[in-house]
Design an enzyme around this catalytic site. Structure first.
Site, mmCIF file in Angstrom:
data_model
loop_
_atom_site.group_PDB
_atom_site.id
_atom_site.type_symbol
_atom_site.label_atom_id
_atom_site.label_comp_id
_atom_site.label_asym_id
_atom_site.label_seq_id
_atom_site.Cartn_x
_atom_site.Cartn_y
_atom_site.Cartn_z
ATOM 1 N N HIS A 179 20.306 60.324 3.811
ATOM 2 C CA HIS A 179 21.342 61.303 3.523
ATOM 3 C C HIS A 179 20.730 62.657 3.151
ATOM 4 O O HIS A 179 21.354 63.695 3.342
ATOM 5 C CB HIS A 179 22.228 60.835 2.359
ATOM 6 C CG HIS A 179 23.047 59.619 2.669
ATOM 7 N ND1 HIS A 179 22.553 58.349 2.528
ATOM 8 C CD2 HIS A 179 24.315 59.495 3.111
ATOM 9 C CE1 HIS A 179 23.497 57.488 2.860
ATOM 10 N NE2 HIS A 179 24.567 58.147 3.224
ATOM 11 N N ASP A 251 24.822 56.615 12.561
ATOM 12 C CA ASP A 251 25.118 56.907 11.169
ATOM 13 C C ASP A 251 25.647 58.349 11.154
ATOM 14 O O ASP A 251 25.526 59.084 12.142
ATOM 15 C CB ASP A 251 23.849 56.761 10.318
ATOM 16 C CG ASP A 251 24.147 56.333 8.884
ATOM 17 O OD1 ASP A 251 25.298 56.495 8.441
ATOM 18 O OD2 ASP A 251 23.220 55.851 8.204
#
Length: 468
Positions: A179, A251
């Site tokens: 992230h 993702d």
């Protein structure tokens, strides 16, 4: 609207704000948008109505959600999950129970009308310093992870909801969070094949309908491109060698591991060229969505993306939608599955028991970005139901008094400051009860309880044991 524009829309799975469908999303669905992703921000008592609203605009829309159980929950983010996460299930190591839990998670999603669960995480948590997988993994060995991955997939899909094995080809041996940055997996090809790939192979053999790519650099497989953008990894390894023919989804492309490299449209084109079928864009505006669409169309027109590849990707998205629409599964409620798993997952050293209301001190670290920040550990509330007058503090008070003290920690093994807090609490109050919600470290305190995860039922199980 030409077919090419609709093909480009079909491979996109955006997130959005609000508990009702915004006008721009409705328009995109009528323009052929193939998917949408729900987050905790979209969840309300009317979520099933929201999903129906999306389907009214495009009956084939793939509605996806992250509902792993445990700490990663969207439908139950405000109160905590009714099911313990993967780590707890791996500790119990009862595949029949894991399948029961998976089936109940699937039932919860099916009742809401959801098509696809971005779960399970089939990563082998091989690195204790991993900041993003940890308790989201079934455990540290490929055999354990493989058998529970299969059980979870079977359970979810028995409820008529597609499962998604993630994060291919394995996010367990990293010390960075994708992230926030691009992690590198420093493992040999032999190590990857022996450790990281077996759970994916097992899930594929079990018929998992989807696989999520990881934003990881794995030099042994491709020294230049992250897995999401690597044809070597997604087409050569996943498609051709492992034989997966279901839908591959990225993702979220706003994650810095790839977002720092390219703009969203270029990420989408590169991912499609690599072999991806669906682009997850969790944080996107209406303008941003159409910019990604237009980048895909432009790539087809300039020859940098073959139209056949785009059509193949759109076809796989539609195939997953058609599979879901063909399901007629009716799963009976098994309300005790989650609490049974949570109770059996407790690992306990010591015999302390609470008979009066305690002070619950929660010194939990900030969870990783995959976890909704409002997801509670729930222990203070669970103890408060059994022992009225229970109080809560966010740090160790300067004066502890005579009230029993329960210290709730998370991943102390990874955080020296948490271990120091535990040592200080034990020094000041040797009768302190320590509850670890992450990967257990050395036991401390009069009693040490490892819940092996964060969920409403994990907190309830610990509270019940402490007041037994």
């Amino acid at each position: 609207m030409t077919d090419l524009y609709r093909l480009a829309m079909a491979v996109l799975q955006p997130g959005f704000e609000g508990t009702t469908a915004p006008d721009w999303l409705k328009k995109a669905l009528s323009d052929g948008l193939g998917g949408a992703v729900l987050f905790a921000r979209n969840v309300s008592p009317g979520t099933a109505g929201l999903v129906a609203e999306l389907r009214a605009e495009n009956p084939a829309v793939v509605v996806a959600i992250d509902e792993e159980g445990g700490v990663v929950t969207r439908l139950e983010a405000r109160e905590g999950s009714s099911f313990p996460g993967n780590r707890a299930l791996g500790v119990v190591d009862d595949v029949a129970l894991t399948e029961r839990v998976g089936r109940q998670i699937g039932r919860l999603l099916a009742e809401t009308g959801i098509t696809l669960n971005y779960a399970p995480s089939v990563d082998v948590n091989a690195n204790p310093a991993n900041p993003v997988i940890g308790i989201r993994s079934f455990g540290p060995t490929p055999e354990l992870v493989a058998r529970h991955s299969v059980a979870y997939v079977k359970g979810v899909q028995a409820a008529g909801v597609a499962a998604c094995a993630k994060h291919f080809p394995g996010h367990g041996d990293t010390v960075a969070d994708s992230h926030l940055e691009l992690p590198t997996v420093h493992a040999s090809l032999d190590q990857l094949r022996a450790r990281d790939l077996p759970p994916f192979e097992a899930a594929i053999r079990a018929g998992v309908r989807s696989v999520m790519s990881a934003h990881l650099l794995i030099p042994a497989l491709d020294p230049e491109r992250p897995a999401t953008l690597s044809r070597t990894i997604l087409t050569g390894l996943l498609r051709e060698e492992l034989g997966f023919d279901g839908m591959v989804v990225t993702d979220a492309i706003e994650m810095k591991a790839v977002a720092a490299m390219y703009p969203p449209g270029e990420i989408a084109v590169r991912a499609l060229n690599a072999g991806v079928d669906a682009i997850c864009a969790g944080l996107v505006t209406a303008e941003g969505l159409y910019e990604i669409r237009d980048a895909i169309v432009a790539a087809v027109r300039d020859g940098s993306l073959r139209e056949e590849r785009l059509a193949e990707a759109a076809g796989r998205v539609l195939a997953l939608s058609e599979w879901h629409r063909a399901q007629r599964s009716e799963v009976e409620a098994d309300d005790g599955a989650g609490l049974e798993a949570a109770r059996r997952a407790l690992t306990i050293t010591g015999e302390a028991r609470l008979t009066t209301a305690p002070l619950v001190v929660e010194v939990n670290t900030r969870h990783n970005q995959a976890i909704d920040p409002d997801t509670p550990t729930g222990l203070a509330a669970a103890l408060g139901e059994l022992l009225p007058g229970t109080t809560r503090a966010g740090k160790l008070p300067s004066e502890l008094g005579d009230q029993p003290v329960v210290l709730v920690i998370h991943d102390a093994a990874r955080h020296p400051w948490v271990r120091e807090t535990v040592a200080e609490a034990v020094r000041r109050r040797p009768d302190v009860i320590v509850v670890e919600t992450g990967i257990p470290a050395e036991p401390a305190g009069a009693t040490y309880i490892a819940t092996n995860g964060i969920s409403k039922v994990s907190a309830k199980a610990a509270a019940q044991w402490l007041t037994r």
